[in-house]
Design a protein around this motif. Sequence first.
Motif, PDB file in Angstrom:
ATOM      1  N   VAL A  49      85.676 106.698 -42.055  1.00  0.00           N
ATOM      2  CA  VAL A  49      85.244 105.673 -40.948  1.00  0.00           C
ATOM      3  C   VAL A  49      84.538 105.808 -39.679  1.00  0.00           C
ATOM      4  N   GLY A  50      84.617 107.319 -39.468  1.00  0.00           N
ATOM      5  CA  GLY A  50      83.868 107.469 -38.347  1.00  0.00           C
ATOM      6  C   GLY A  50      82.436 106.908 -37.889  1.00  0.00           C
ATOM      7  N   PRO A  51      81.381 107.004 -38.962  1.00  0.00           N
ATOM      8  CA  PRO A  51      80.022 106.435 -38.917  1.00  0.00           C
ATOM      9  C   PRO A  51      80.234 104.980 -38.653  1.00  0.00           C
ATOM     10  N   SER A  52      81.014 104.329 -39.642  1.00  0.00           N
ATOM     11  CA  SER A  52      81.266 102.848 -39.505  1.00  0.00           C
ATOM     12  C   SER A  52      81.925 102.446 -38.063  1.00  0.00           C
ATOM     13  N   ALA A  53      82.982 103.407 -37.432  1.00  0.00           N
ATOM     14  CA  ALA A  53      83.528 102.958 -36.259  1.00  0.00           C
ATOM     15  C   ALA A  53      82.259 102.954 -35.201  1.00  0.00           C
ATOM     16  N   HIS A  54      81.564 103.970 -35.298  1.00  0.00           N
ATOM     17  CA  HIS A  54      80.375 104.360 -34.262  1.00  0.00           C
ATOM     18  C   HIS A  54      79.512 103.081 -34.235  1.00  0.00           C
ATOM     19  N   ALA A  55      79.207 102.753 -35.449  1.00  0.00           N
ATOM     20  CA  ALA A  55      77.945 101.580 -35.513  1.00  0.00           C
ATOM     21  C   ALA A  55      78.758 100.602 -34.951  1.00  0.00           C
ATOM     22  N   ALA A  56      80.010 100.054 -35.304  1.00  0.00           N
ATOM     23  CA  ALA A  56      80.629  98.881 -34.605  1.00  0.00           C
ATOM     24  C   ALA A  56      81.098  99.092 -33.391  1.00  0.00           C
ATOM     25  N   GLY A  57      80.451 100.066 -32.554  1.00  0.00           N
ATOM     26  CA  GLY A  57      80.807 100.163 -31.062  1.00  0.00           C
ATOM     27  C   GLY A  57      82.416 100.425 -30.762  1.00  0.00           C
ATOM     28  N   ILE A  58      83.201 100.964 -31.895  1.00  0.00           N
ATOM     29  CA  ILE A  58      84.514 101.373 -31.410  1.00  0.00           C
ATOM     30  C   ILE A  58      84.510 102.685 -30.964  1.00  0.00           C
ATOM     31  N   SER A  59      85.391 102.977 -30.043  1.00  0.00           N
ATOM     32  CA  SER A  59      85.270 104.219 -29.404  1.00  0.00           C
ATOM     33  C   SER A  59      86.120 105.492 -30.340  1.00  0.00           C
ATOM     34  N   LEU A  60      85.562 106.660 -29.963  1.00  0.00           N
ATOM     35  CA  LEU A  60      86.130 107.650 -30.848  1.00  0.00           C
ATOM     36  C   LEU A  60      87.897 107.582 -30.367  1.00  0.00           C
ATOM     37  N   GLU A  61      88.176 107.352 -29.144  1.00  0.00           N
ATOM     38  CA  GLU A  61      89.536 107.378 -28.794  1.00  0.00           C
ATOM     39  C   GLU A  61      90.410 106.262 -29.669  1.00  0.00           C
ATOM     40  N   GLU A  62      89.597 105.104 -29.676  1.00  0.00           N
ATOM     41  CA  GLU A  62      90.511 103.934 -30.282  1.00  0.00           C
ATOM     42  C   GLU A  62      90.575 104.299 -31.889  1.00  0.00           C
ATOM     43  N   THR A  63      89.553 104.831 -32.157  1.00  0.00           N
ATOM     44  CA  THR A  63      89.585 104.980 -33.826  1.00  0.00           C
ATOM     45  C   THR A  63      90.554 106.222 -34.134  1.00  0.00           C
ATOM     46  N   ALA A  64      90.746 107.211 -33.268  1.00  0.00           N
ATOM     47  CA  ALA A  64      91.806 108.074 -33.533  1.00  0.00           C
ATOM     48  C   ALA A  64      93.206 107.694 -33.201  1.00  0.00           C
ATOM     49  N   ALA A  65      93.371 106.806 -32.393  1.00  0.00           N
ATOM     50  CA  ALA A  65      94.675 106.191 -32.246  1.00  0.00           C
ATOM     51  C   ALA A  65      95.026 105.308 -33.367  1.00  0.00           C
ATOM     52  N   ALA A  66      93.979 104.313 -33.786  1.00  0.00           N
ATOM     53  CA  ALA A  66      94.210 103.819 -35.065  1.00  0.00           C
ATOM     54  C   ALA A  66      94.641 104.608 -36.221  1.00  0.00           C
ATOM     55  N   ILE A  67      94.109 105.704 -36.681  1.00  0.00           N
ATOM     56  CA  ILE A  67      94.328 106.683 -37.665  1.00  0.00           C
ATOM     57  C   ILE A  67      95.743 107.201 -37.511  1.00  0.00           C
ATOM     58  N   GLY A  68      95.902 107.344 -35.985  1.00  0.00           N
ATOM     59  CA  GLY A  68      97.447 107.928 -35.749  1.00  0.00           C
ATOM     60  C   GLY A  68      98.381 106.892 -36.051  1.00  0.00           C
ATOM     61  N   ILE A  69      98.249 105.992 -35.654  1.00  0.00           N
ATOM     62  CA  ILE A  69      99.396 104.742 -35.838  1.00  0.00           C
ATOM     63  C   ILE A  69      99.490 104.651 -37.416  1.00  0.00           C
ATOM     64  N   MET A  70      98.478 104.609 -38.244  1.00  0.00           N
ATOM     65  CA  MET A  70      98.429 104.500 -39.675  1.00  0.00           C
ATOM     66  C   MET A  70      99.218 105.632 -40.245  1.00  0.00           C
ATOM     67  N   SER A  71      99.109 106.686 -39.686  1.00  0.00           N
ATOM     68  CA  SER A  71      99.859 107.959 -40.345  1.00  0.00           C
ATOM     69  C   SER A  71     101.139 107.868 -40.015  1.00  0.00           C
ATOM     70  N   ASN A  72     101.711 107.157 -38.832  1.00  0.00           N
ATOM     71  CA  ASN A  72     103.035 107.007 -38.850  1.00  0.00           C
ATOM     72  C   ASN A  72     103.865 105.942 -39.775  1.00  0.00           C
ATOM     73  N   LYS A  73     102.748 105.180 -40.408  1.00  0.00           N
ATOM     74  CA  LYS A  73     103.216 104.340 -41.346  1.00  0.00           C
ATOM     75  C   LYS A  73     103.007 104.893 -42.758  1.00  0.00           C
ATOM     76  N   GLY A  74     102.755 106.081 -42.843  1.00  0.00           N
ATOM     77  CA  GLY A  74     102.646 106.828 -44.208  1.00  0.00           C
ATOM     78  C   GLY A  74     101.238 106.632 -44.868  1.00  0.00           C
ATOM     79  N   ILE A  75     100.312 105.969 -43.895  1.00  0.00           N
ATOM     80  CA  ILE A  75      98.975 105.892 -44.512  1.00  0.00           C
ATOM     81  C   ILE A  75      98.020 106.990 -43.799  1.00  0.00           C
ATOM     82  N   GLU A  76      97.679 107.930 -44.516  1.00  0.00           N
ATOM     83  CA  GLU A  76      97.001 109.168 -43.889  1.00  0.00           C
ATOM     84  C   GLU A  76      95.768 109.692 -44.682  1.00  0.00           C
TER      85      GLU A  76
END
Length: 396
Positions: free
Chosen positions: A304-331
Amino acid sequence: MNSSIKATAAELRAQDAAFKGSEKSINNMRSTYDTLSRQSKNYQAQLQKQRERYDENSKAVERLNKSETASQEEINRATKLQANAASQYNRTAAAAAQNENRMAALRKEIALQSDGWTKVSNGASKFASVTEKTSSKLTSFGSTMTRAVTAPIAIGFVAAAKSAIDFNSQIQAMGPLLTNGGAITAKYRAQLDQLASASKKWSVEYGISTAAINDGMSEMIKRGYIAAQTLGAMPAVLNAAKASGDDFNDVMHVSTSVLEQFGLKTESTTGMLKNTSRVTDALTYIANATAAGFQDMGEAMTYVGPSAHAAGISLEETAAAIGIMSNKGIEGSVAGTALRGALTRLLKPSKQNIEGFSELGISVADFKKGTLTLPEILDKIKNNTKGWTDQQRVLQ
């Protein structure tokens, strides 16, 4: 279990910091060994649960494959969950093996420290009186002392010399990497000297072997980093490894990859230090605040990194989204693929996607212009689906 493992890892880091620079003692080592033993039990409990999860997912895949009514989408989803469970198990098994290796090394050190002759050599100031008391136990003072004391010292000098040779070989091997196979001029020799000095300094400061640090620097240079970039990036990576408790190599690989995925690689040492610190700070925070580890985030960011960067989503927002998904068992790859799919639907939406987003109060045009952020989108979805059932949310 994740919280327990992280807490014990933090305890080990605190012990390492407390004992660093002080004389090794049996009590210190035994205290660390006890903590490692507790961590080993944590890993074994984690492995058991992860194995159970993997077995459940495997049975689900098997059932779906035999079912005549199961859709291909259901089979694919179950297969991804099975692969994710296997990946989690393997990562924990690797961490458990590393923990066991450290315990084995510590057992050996404790045995050496407990040995009578080791105690004698540590008490150099009392050497004369000790040898007088023990001389009656020696059949031949000269020959026995030569074998018992001089031989180990000689072996120590040989080991030290070999270590120095290995270190220098590692540093010199970086020369052709820096020059792309060209001549190693005075400019590059000076850079190698800088890298060598930094490696020794960081090894003492962070408690990581120079061999591991040199391997890390070599890996960065292979990725196209110049000496200045490497010197700028390494301190942040080492700090992150120490703060998160994750393996240094995992932290290094993930941090350098994310730097490039979000276009944060710069030419200067100062710029690299600043941007690498930004990456490692964000990832360390998420690693400590959620179920995601560095390796999980690195795997997800690959997708997702390159797509997030292309979409103008920050590193911090992307990492946070991944962290929240991991808490739901999606890793790992599952989280990265899912998030990339959502971003792709926002960046290149079908007519049906546009209508669906519109019903949720989301303007695709605003997202493309950068005036609608990912957190705002999630807030809109949350607010506009109040009272919906889980089934309605899935169908939407």
